[in-house]
Design a protein around this motif. Structure first.
Motif, PDB file in Angstrom:
ATOM      1  N   UNK A   1       0.879  -1.082  -0.115  1.00  0.00           N
ATOM      2  CA  UNK A   1      -0.245  -0.319  -0.229  1.00  0.00           C
ATOM      3  C   UNK A   1       0.942   1.434  -0.360  1.00  0.00           C
ATOM      4  N   UNK A   2       1.935   1.127   1.381  1.00  0.00           N
ATOM      5  CA  UNK A   2       3.088   2.591   0.761  1.00  0.00           C
ATOM      6  C   UNK A   2       3.352   2.611  -0.497  1.00  0.00           C
ATOM      7  N   UNK A   3       3.991   1.912  -0.985  1.00  0.00           N
ATOM      8  CA  UNK A   3       4.635   1.962  -2.310  1.00  0.00           C
ATOM      9  C   UNK A   3       3.874   2.480  -3.531  1.00  0.00           C
ATOM     10  N   UNK A   4       2.034   2.304  -3.108  1.00  0.00           N
ATOM     11  CA  UNK A   4       1.366   3.125  -4.634  1.00  0.00           C
ATOM     12  C   UNK A   4       0.918   4.481  -3.216  1.00  0.00           C
ATOM     13  N   UNK A   5       1.542   4.753  -2.544  1.00  0.00           N
ATOM     14  CA  UNK A   5       0.929   6.199  -2.058  1.00  0.00           C
ATOM     15  C   UNK A   5      -0.412   6.284  -1.211  1.00  0.00           C
ATOM     16  N   UNK A   6      -0.857   4.674  -0.526  1.00  0.00           N
ATOM     17  CA  UNK A   6      -1.688   4.943   0.277  1.00  0.00           C
ATOM     18  C   UNK A   6      -1.288   4.758   1.870  1.00  0.00           C
TER      19      UNK A   6
ATOM     20  N   UNK B   1     -13.182  -4.557   6.988  1.00  0.00           N
ATOM     21  CA  UNK B   1     -13.975  -3.796   7.924  1.00  0.00           C
ATOM     22  C   UNK B   1     -14.712  -3.060   5.554  1.00  0.00           C
ATOM     23  N   UNK B   2     -13.507  -1.995   5.389  1.00  0.00           N
ATOM     24  CA  UNK B   2     -13.274  -1.663   4.501  1.00  0.00           C
ATOM     25  C   UNK B   2     -14.393  -2.468   3.187  1.00  0.00           C
ATOM     26  N   UNK B   3     -13.284  -3.657   2.369  1.00  0.00           N
ATOM     27  CA  UNK B   3     -14.010  -4.791   1.693  1.00  0.00           C
ATOM     28  C   UNK B   3     -15.199  -5.055   1.646  1.00  0.00           C
ATOM     29  N   UNK B   4     -15.968  -5.158   3.703  1.00  0.00           N
ATOM     30  CA  UNK B   4     -16.990  -5.710   3.466  1.00  0.00           C
ATOM     31  C   UNK B   4     -18.065  -4.484   2.952  1.00  0.00           C
ATOM     32  N   UNK B   5     -17.852  -3.230   3.682  1.00  0.00           N
ATOM     33  CA  UNK B   5     -18.801  -2.505   3.809  1.00  0.00           C
ATOM     34  C   UNK B   5     -18.674  -2.261   1.885  1.00  0.00           C
ATOM     35  N   UNK B   6     -17.731  -2.098   1.536  1.00  0.00           N
ATOM     36  CA  UNK B   6     -17.525  -1.949  -0.701  1.00  0.00           C
ATOM     37  C   UNK B   6     -18.616  -3.114  -0.538  1.00  0.00           C
TER      38      UNK B   6
ATOM     39  N   UNK C   1     -11.513   2.962  -1.843  1.00  0.00           N
ATOM     40  CA  UNK C   1     -11.273   1.912  -2.503  1.00  0.00           C
ATOM     41  C   UNK C   1     -11.069   1.804  -4.222  1.00  0.00           C
ATOM     42  N   UNK C   2     -11.653   3.313  -4.181  1.00  0.00           N
ATOM     43  CA  UNK C   2     -11.086   2.926  -5.945  1.00  0.00           C
ATOM     44  C   UNK C   2      -9.639   3.349  -6.361  1.00  0.00           C
ATOM     45  N   UNK C   3      -9.324   4.003  -5.360  1.00  0.00           N
ATOM     46  CA  UNK C   3      -7.658   3.754  -5.252  1.00  0.00           C
ATOM     47  C   UNK C   3      -7.136   2.898  -4.817  1.00  0.00           C
ATOM     48  N   UNK C   4      -7.519   2.199  -4.164  1.00  0.00           N
ATOM     49  CA  UNK C   4      -6.773   0.689  -4.323  1.00  0.00           C
ATOM     50  C   UNK C   4      -7.376  -0.014  -4.651  1.00  0.00           C
ATOM     51  N   UNK C   5      -8.639  -0.399  -5.365  1.00  0.00           N
ATOM     52  CA  UNK C   5      -8.992  -1.841  -6.769  1.00  0.00           C
ATOM     53  C   UNK C   5      -7.352  -2.111  -7.237  1.00  0.00           C
ATOM     54  N   UNK C   6      -6.879  -1.138  -7.852  1.00  0.00           N
ATOM     55  CA  UNK C   6      -5.609  -1.696  -8.528  1.00  0.00           C
ATOM     56  C   UNK C   6      -4.561  -2.410  -7.913  1.00  0.00           C
ATOM     57  N   UNK C   7      -4.644  -1.741  -6.476  1.00  0.00           N
ATOM     58  CA  UNK C   7      -3.506  -2.180  -5.820  1.00  0.00           C
ATOM     59  C   UNK C   7      -3.715  -3.907  -5.077  1.00  0.00           C
ATOM     60  N   UNK C   8      -5.193  -3.866  -5.136  1.00  0.00           N
ATOM     61  CA  UNK C   8      -5.862  -5.448  -4.843  1.00  0.00           C
ATOM     62  C   UNK C   8      -5.343  -6.356  -6.025  1.00  0.00           C
ATOM     63  N   UNK C   9      -5.059  -5.770  -7.040  1.00  0.00           N
ATOM     64  CA  UNK C   9      -5.439  -6.320  -8.432  1.00  0.00           C
ATOM     65  C   UNK C   9      -4.109  -7.456  -7.769  1.00  0.00           C
ATOM     66  N   UNK C  10      -2.934  -6.472  -7.956  1.00  0.00           N
ATOM     67  CA  UNK C  10      -1.503  -6.744  -7.710  1.00  0.00           C
ATOM     68  C   UNK C  10      -1.437  -7.593  -6.717  1.00  0.00           C
TER      69      UNK C  10
END
Length: 163
Positions: free
Chosen positions: A31-36, A45-50, A108-117
């Motif tokens: 996450x840090x490597x992607x500036x998150x 919690x975040x993913x479930x509420x997504x 969430x939108x910022x994390x979606x591409x990171x989740x794919x990685x």
């Protein structure tokens, strides 16, 4: 190889915890490597509420498989960061409903591409002779049938001398 590694099945929980901690630590680095700025402990919690945008605290705790107090602790952290918000249930004022804020949805939108990685890297990591995800699912099913404690009680009863 250390004592814990050599102790085999006796240290199963310790080894799973160690593996989990390493995955969380590496997740934080990803996450840090992607500036998150995101703690992996917040993920359930975040993913479930997504996926389920409005849940009561009890429903959320059930979904993520955490205790009610643990869930509330995570929610307090996330509310402080303005990633989630809660409100009283209109039909039952004792219940609190939680949902992502606009800031949480943007995250969430910022994390979606990171989740794919992460999915790709984790898939590569567990692509072993004994697929870890399948093994975990099998053990979870076994524990639903009879917990570790219940199994130990049966063994203890069988090994007690008759009085």
């Amino acid at each position: 190889m250390g004592v814990i590694d050599e102790s085999g099945i006796l240290a199963l929980a310790t080894r799973l915890q160690r593996l989990s901690e390493q995955m969380r630590k590496d997740g934080l680095l990803i996450y840090k490597a992607h500036g998150i700025d995101f703690e992996p402990k917040w993920f359930p919690v975040i993913y479930t509420l997504h996926l389920k945008p409005l849940l009561s605290v009890v429903e959320l705790a059930t979904e993520i498989g955490y205790t009610h107090p643990s869930t509330i602790g995570l929610l307090k952290e996330l509310e402080k960061l303005k990633l989630v918000k809660s409100s009283k249930d209109k039909t039952d004022e004792r219940k609190r409903r939680v949902q992502l804020t606009d800031k949480g949805k943007a995250l969430i939108e910022q994390m979606k591409p990171v989740w794919q990685i992460m999915i790709t890297a984790a898939t590569d990591l567990i692509n072993t002779q004994n697929n870890l995800m399948k093994a975990i699912a099998e053990v979870e099913q076994q524990m639903e049938l009879q917990s570790f404690y219940q199994r130990a009680k049966v063994i203890m009863a069988a090994t007690q001398p008759n009085n």
